[in-house]
Write a protein that holds these residues in place. Structure first.
Motif, mmCIF file in Angstrom:
data_model
loop_
_atom_site.group_PDB
_atom_site.id
_atom_site.type_symbol
_atom_site.label_atom_id
_atom_site.label_comp_id
_atom_site.label_asym_id
_atom_site.label_seq_id
_atom_site.Cartn_x
_atom_site.Cartn_y
_atom_site.Cartn_z
ATOM 1 N N TRP A 80 0.838 -1.203 0.000
ATOM 2 C CA TRP A 80 0.000 0.000 0.000
ATOM 3 C C TRP A 80 0.875 1.256 0.000
ATOM 4 O O TRP A 80 0.624 2.200 -0.743
ATOM 5 C CB TRP A 80 -0.926 -0.026 1.215
ATOM 6 N N ALA A 81 1.910 1.274 0.836
ATOM 7 C CA ALA A 81 2.781 2.447 0.940
ATOM 8 C C ALA A 81 3.624 2.645 -0.320
ATOM 9 O O ALA A 81 4.005 3.771 -0.643
ATOM 10 C CB ALA A 81 3.694 2.310 2.153
ATOM 11 N N ALA A 82 3.906 1.566 -1.052
ATOM 12 C CA ALA A 82 4.763 1.655 -2.241
ATOM 13 C C ALA A 82 4.095 2.436 -3.364
ATOM 14 O O ALA A 82 4.776 2.903 -4.278
ATOM 15 C CB ALA A 82 5.152 0.264 -2.722
ATOM 16 N N ARG A 83 2.792 2.606 -3.295
ATOM 17 C CA ARG A 83 2.112 3.391 -4.324
ATOM 18 C C ARG A 83 2.615 4.834 -4.333
ATOM 19 O O ARG A 83 2.710 5.455 -5.376
ATOM 20 C CB ARG A 83 0.596 3.404 -4.088
ATOM 21 N N ALA A 84 2.955 5.364 -3.157
ATOM 22 C CA ALA A 84 3.350 6.761 -3.041
ATOM 23 C C ALA A 84 4.866 6.970 -3.095
ATOM 24 O O ALA A 84 5.323 8.039 -3.472
ATOM 25 C CB ALA A 84 2.807 7.347 -1.743
ATOM 26 N N ASN A 85 5.641 5.963 -2.722
ATOM 27 C CA ASN A 85 7.082 6.153 -2.626
ATOM 28 C C ASN A 85 7.792 4.880 -3.058
ATOM 29 O O ASN A 85 7.588 3.823 -2.464
ATOM 30 C CB ASN A 85 7.454 6.514 -1.182
ATOM 31 N N ARG A 86 8.654 5.004 -4.073
ATOM 32 C CA ARG A 86 9.379 3.847 -4.610
ATOM 33 C C ARG A 86 10.285 3.174 -3.591
ATOM 34 O O ARG A 86 10.554 1.994 -3.672
ATOM 35 C CB ARG A 86 10.237 4.291 -5.793
ATOM 36 N N HIS A 87 10.771 3.943 -2.599
ATOM 37 C CA HIS A 87 11.671 3.372 -1.598
ATOM 38 C C HIS A 87 11.000 2.218 -0.863
ATOM 39 O O HIS A 87 11.662 1.281 -0.422
ATOM 40 C CB HIS A 87 12.119 4.431 -0.592
ATOM 41 N N HIS A 90 11.797 -1.501 -1.685
ATOM 42 C CA HIS A 90 12.894 -2.178 -0.985
ATOM 43 C C HIS A 90 12.367 -2.807 0.304
ATOM 44 O O HIS A 90 12.738 -3.923 0.651
ATOM 45 C CB HIS A 90 14.031 -1.197 -0.682
ATOM 46 N N HIS A 91 11.510 -2.103 1.013
ATOM 47 C CA HIS A 91 10.929 -2.652 2.237
ATOM 48 C C HIS A 91 10.077 -3.877 1.919
ATOM 49 O O HIS A 91 10.038 -4.828 2.702
ATOM 50 C CB HIS A 91 10.075 -1.600 2.947
ATOM 51 N N LEU A 92 9.404 -3.846 0.773
ATOM 52 C CA LEU A 92 8.600 -4.991 0.351
ATOM 53 C C LEU A 92 9.493 -6.210 0.105
ATOM 54 O O LEU A 92 9.176 -7.320 0.538
ATOM 55 C CB LEU A 92 7.801 -4.656 -0.908
ATOM 56 N N VAL A 93 10.622 -5.997 -0.554
ATOM 57 C CA VAL A 93 11.556 -7.103 -0.792
ATOM 58 C C VAL A 93 12.096 -7.619 0.541
ATOM 59 O O VAL A 93 12.188 -8.829 0.760
ATOM 60 C CB VAL A 93 12.707 -6.672 -1.733
ATOM 61 N N GLY A 94 12.423 -6.704 1.456
ATOM 62 C CA GLY A 94 12.936 -7.111 2.760
ATOM 63 C C GLY A 94 11.929 -7.909 3.564
ATOM 64 O O GLY A 94 12.250 -8.957 4.132
ATOM 65 N N ALA A 95 10.693 -7.428 3.614
ATOM 66 C CA ALA A 95 9.652 -8.145 4.360
ATOM 67 C C ALA A 95 9.375 -9.499 3.713
ATOM 68 O O ALA A 95 9.192 -10.508 4.410
ATOM 69 C CB ALA A 95 8.379 -7.306 4.428
ATOM 70 N N SER A 96 9.372 -9.535 2.400
ATOM 71 C CA SER A 96 9.145 -10.804 1.697
ATOM 72 C C SER A 96 10.292 -11.779 1.954
ATOM 73 O O SER A 96 10.069 -12.992 2.110
ATOM 74 C CB SER A 96 8.985 -10.561 0.193
ATOM 75 N N ALA A 97 11.513 -11.270 2.014
ATOM 76 C CA ALA A 97 12.657 -12.130 2.326
ATOM 77 C C ALA A 97 12.543 -12.695 3.735
ATOM 78 O O ALA A 97 12.873 -13.863 3.970
ATOM 79 C CB ALA A 97 13.964 -11.347 2.170
ATOM 80 N N MET A 98 12.040 -11.887 4.660
ATOM 81 C CA MET A 98 11.846 -12.376 6.032
ATOM 82 C C MET A 98 10.772 -13.470 6.067
ATOM 83 O O MET A 98 10.917 -14.456 6.791
ATOM 84 C CB MET A 98 11.477 -11.220 6.960
ATOM 85 N N VAL A 99 9.716 -13.301 5.288
ATOM 86 C CA VAL A 99 8.679 -14.339 5.199
ATOM 87 C C VAL A 99 9.296 -15.617 4.633
ATOM 88 O O VAL A 99 9.094 -16.715 5.162
ATOM 89 C CB VAL A 99 7.489 -13.871 4.337
ATOM 90 N N TYR A 100 10.074 -15.473 3.568
ATOM 91 C CA TYR A 100 10.718 -16.623 2.933
ATOM 92 C C TYR A 100 11.614 -17.360 3.918
ATOM 93 O O TYR A 100 11.554 -18.591 4.042
ATOM 94 C CB TYR A 100 11.519 -16.146 1.722
ATOM 95 N N MET A 101 12.451 -16.618 4.659
ATOM 96 C CA MET A 101 13.353 -17.267 5.612
ATOM 97 C C MET A 101 12.577 -17.922 6.751
ATOM 98 O O MET A 101 12.938 -19.006 7.207
ATOM 99 C CB MET A 101 14.367 -16.260 6.153
ATOM 100 N N SER A 102 11.500 -17.273 7.204
ATOM 101 C CA SER A 102 10.691 -17.844 8.282
ATOM 102 C C SER A 102 10.031 -19.147 7.847
ATOM 103 O O SER A 102 10.042 -20.138 8.588
ATOM 104 C CB SER A 102 9.615 -16.849 8.715
#
Length: 184
Positions: A80-87, A90-102
């Motif tokens: 939702w937040a990525a719609r307004a700011n491209r940065h 990166h947080h989406l990739v990080g959170a997804s990586a944490m889900v993957y590792m978990s």
């Protein structure tokens, strides 16, 4: 995560310190800084908790599923937040990586999750490449630049608003993510 205990404790300390600073950054006068600092604090503390050596605390399978749910929720909020700011991508990739590792640790906590016995799984390799590139890019952005001193320049920012410190925190979390992916 798997790996030497000393390296794991250093990773715990790095991620916890980064998470603590990100909590302090939530006091910023700049609204966007406050919003991103909260997500980065969650990542820092989550990475610290996941990096605790299994010899000290071997989390039950359900704990890894809780991590996956928490970071899955963070990933959805980040979409939702990525719609307004491209940065936020990166947080989406990080959170997804944490889900993957978990999920990987929940499915095979005693073994190297996702490994079929030969090499690195494709997703782990892609995440390693992404975060290694992010670390190099962030580090290059921290390199000193010539500063022009102009009278009436920008106002002095508070310590929570210093972009270079925030970038250093993101750099340290990127390094931590590379370390965690290498031990997965």
């Amino acid at each position: 995560m798997h790996g030497p205990a000393q390296a794991a404790w250093l990773l715990v300390a790095l991620c916890a310190a980064t998470g603590a600073y990100c909590l302090l950054r939530m006091r910023s006068r700049i609204e966007e800084q406050r919003r991103t600092a909260g997500g980065e604090a969650l990542m820092g503390f989550g990475m610290a908790a996941m990096a605790v050596p299994a010899a000290v605390v071997a989390p039950p399978r359900w704990a890894w599923l809780v991590y996956a749910a928490v970071f899955g929720g963070a990933a959805l909020q980040t979409v939702w937040a990525a719609r307004a700011n491209r940065h936020h991508l990166h947080h989406l990739v990080g959170a997804s990586a944490m889900v993957y590792m978990s999920v990987a640790m929940a499915t095979a906590p005693g073994a190297h999750a996702g490994h079929g016995g030969t090499g690195v799984p494709l997703l782990t390799g892609a995440l390693l490449l992404y975060f290694a590139g992010y670390v190099l890019w962030s580090g290059a952005r921290l390199a000193p630049r010539a500063v022009s001193s102009v009278a009436g320049g920008p106002p002095v920012l508070g310590w929570a608003d210093r972009s270079e410190v925030a970038l250093a925190c993101r750099l340290s979390m990127g390094i931590g993510m590379v370390a965690m992916l290498l031990t997965l």
